[in-house]
Design a protein around this motif. Structure first.
Motif, mmCIF file in Angstrom:
data_model
loop_
_atom_site.group_PDB
_atom_site.id
_atom_site.type_symbol
_atom_site.label_atom_id
_atom_site.label_comp_id
_atom_site.label_asym_id
_atom_site.label_seq_id
_atom_site.Cartn_x
_atom_site.Cartn_y
_atom_site.Cartn_z
ATOM 1 N N PRO A 169 4.729 8.830 6.564
ATOM 2 C CA PRO A 169 5.960 8.462 5.852
ATOM 3 C C PRO A 169 7.046 7.825 6.724
ATOM 4 O O PRO A 169 7.978 7.250 6.199
ATOM 5 C CB PRO A 169 6.462 9.790 5.278
ATOM 6 N N GLN A 170 6.904 7.898 8.048
ATOM 7 C CA GLN A 170 7.892 7.262 8.909
ATOM 8 C C GLN A 170 7.817 5.742 8.800
ATOM 9 O O GLN A 170 8.768 5.053 9.144
ATOM 10 C CB GLN A 170 7.688 7.673 10.377
ATOM 11 N N ALA A 171 6.694 5.219 8.328
ATOM 12 C CA ALA A 171 6.545 3.784 8.098
ATOM 13 C C ALA A 171 6.924 3.517 6.647
ATOM 14 O O ALA A 171 6.200 3.869 5.724
ATOM 15 C CB ALA A 171 5.110 3.346 8.372
ATOM 16 N N PHE A 172 8.090 2.905 6.452
ATOM 17 C CA PHE A 172 8.599 2.699 5.101
ATOM 18 C C PHE A 172 9.275 1.345 5.001
ATOM 19 O O PHE A 172 9.605 0.723 6.016
ATOM 20 C CB PHE A 172 9.609 3.801 4.734
ATOM 21 N N VAL A 173 9.456 0.881 3.788
ATOM 22 C CA VAL A 173 10.273 -0.313 3.506
ATOM 23 C C VAL A 173 11.133 -0.024 2.275
ATOM 24 O O VAL A 173 10.758 0.751 1.412
ATOM 25 C CB VAL A 173 9.436 -1.584 3.257
ATOM 26 N N ILE A 174 12.290 -0.655 2.255
ATOM 27 C CA ILE A 174 13.144 -0.587 1.086
ATOM 28 C C ILE A 174 12.732 -1.742 0.185
ATOM 29 O O ILE A 174 12.713 -2.893 0.610
ATOM 30 C CB ILE A 174 14.630 -0.694 1.479
ATOM 31 N N ARG A 187 9.225 2.386 -0.366
ATOM 32 C CA ARG A 187 7.760 2.515 -0.340
ATOM 33 C C ARG A 187 7.371 2.994 1.058
ATOM 34 O O ARG A 187 7.807 2.423 2.043
ATOM 35 C CB ARG A 187 7.089 1.191 -0.652
ATOM 36 N N TYR A 188 6.564 4.045 1.119
ATOM 37 C CA TYR A 188 6.157 4.624 2.395
ATOM 38 C C TYR A 188 4.659 4.844 2.404
ATOM 39 O O TYR A 188 4.025 4.965 1.353
ATOM 40 C CB TYR A 188 6.890 5.944 2.657
ATOM 41 N N LEU A 189 4.074 4.867 3.588
ATOM 42 C CA LEU A 189 2.650 5.161 3.710
ATOM 43 C C LEU A 189 2.449 6.659 3.531
ATOM 44 O O LEU A 189 3.145 7.463 4.136
ATOM 45 C CB LEU A 189 2.128 4.721 5.080
ATOM 46 N N ASN A 209 0.790 -1.227 0.000
ATOM 47 C CA ASN A 209 0.000 0.000 0.000
ATOM 48 C C ASN A 209 0.824 1.280 0.000
ATOM 49 O O ASN A 209 0.261 2.367 0.063
ATOM 50 C CB ASN A 209 -0.927 0.013 1.221
ATOM 51 N N GLY A 210 2.130 1.167 -0.070
ATOM 52 C CA GLY A 210 2.983 2.350 0.015
ATOM 53 C C GLY A 210 3.241 3.005 -1.324
ATOM 54 O O GLY A 210 3.120 2.393 -2.377
ATOM 55 N N ARG A 211 3.599 4.267 -1.252
ATOM 56 C CA ARG A 211 3.988 5.028 -2.445
ATOM 57 C C ARG A 211 5.473 4.815 -2.713
ATOM 58 O O ARG A 211 6.294 4.980 -1.824
ATOM 59 C CB ARG A 211 3.766 6.516 -2.231
ATOM 60 N N PRO A 212 5.842 4.500 -3.943
ATOM 61 C CA PRO A 212 7.269 4.327 -4.232
ATOM 62 C C PRO A 212 7.950 5.668 -4.506
ATOM 63 O O PRO A 212 7.358 6.586 -5.061
ATOM 64 C CB PRO A 212 7.268 3.448 -5.480
#
Length: 175
Positions: free
Chosen positions: A163-168, A157-159, A106-109
């Motif tokens: 935006p503090q919740a992210f993944v590489i 990718r972040y919510l 669900n995150g924005r790249p």
């Protein structure tokens, strides 16, 4: 604001800081549970002695019982929150993607750069974030053990609302 994004954002903190959460929760749970029992309230032992010796007048209403109960309830709630943080921290340390799969789906790249354990990226709104992706519970998904080079651009990718919740994104890293 999406309530599920907010829940994932709250759960992401203990998952992303697993090593610290295991120690913080591990040492604080016993104290919080000890404070949540009846005898831990200040003045409780003195009141019990006075009642046993007959020093309290029958018309005297016991004071402090309501505040003591509220305090015990607050400590119980905090103890269970810390217990949940301990479980999430352990899962994050063992590589279980507690929140990362949701953030990935669900995150924005966006593109980011790595500098050691720090990831710097700019959101669509133009705000720049520099966040930690530590060694013990790296914010990498779907392949947690992927090699992420320092100084090379990576996809994050972040919510959108948090935006503090992210993944590489390890599926888009240079091989």
């Amino acid at each position: 604001m999406n309530p599920m994004d907010t829940l994932i954002w709250l759960l992401n903190f203990p998952a992303a800081h697993g090593y610290a959460m295991v120690f913080i929760a591990g040492f604080s749970i016993l104290g919080l549970f000890a404070m949540s029992v009846r005898g831990a309230a200040p003045g409780g032992a003195l009141r019990a002695i006075r009642e046993r010796e007959g020093l309290l007048r029958p018309e005297e209403r016991p004071r402090g019982q309501v505040s003591g109960r509220i305090l015990r309830i607050v400590f119980r709630i905090l103890a269970f929150v810390m217990l949940g943080s301990l479980v999430i921290g352990i899962l994050g340390l063992t590589g279980v993607p507690v929140t990362r799969a949701y953030i990935y789906d669900n995150g924005r790249p966006t593109t980011a750069t790595m500098d050691g354990d720090w990831v710097t990226f700019t959101t669509a709104e133009g705000v720049e974030y520099t966040l930690e992706s530590n060694f013990f519970s790296p914010a990498v998904y779907p392949d947690r053990d992927a090699y992420i080079p320092t100084g090379e651009p990576v996809v994050v990718r972040y919510l959108a609302s948090h935006p503090q919740a992210f993944v590489i994104d390890s599926s888009q890293t240079p091989r």
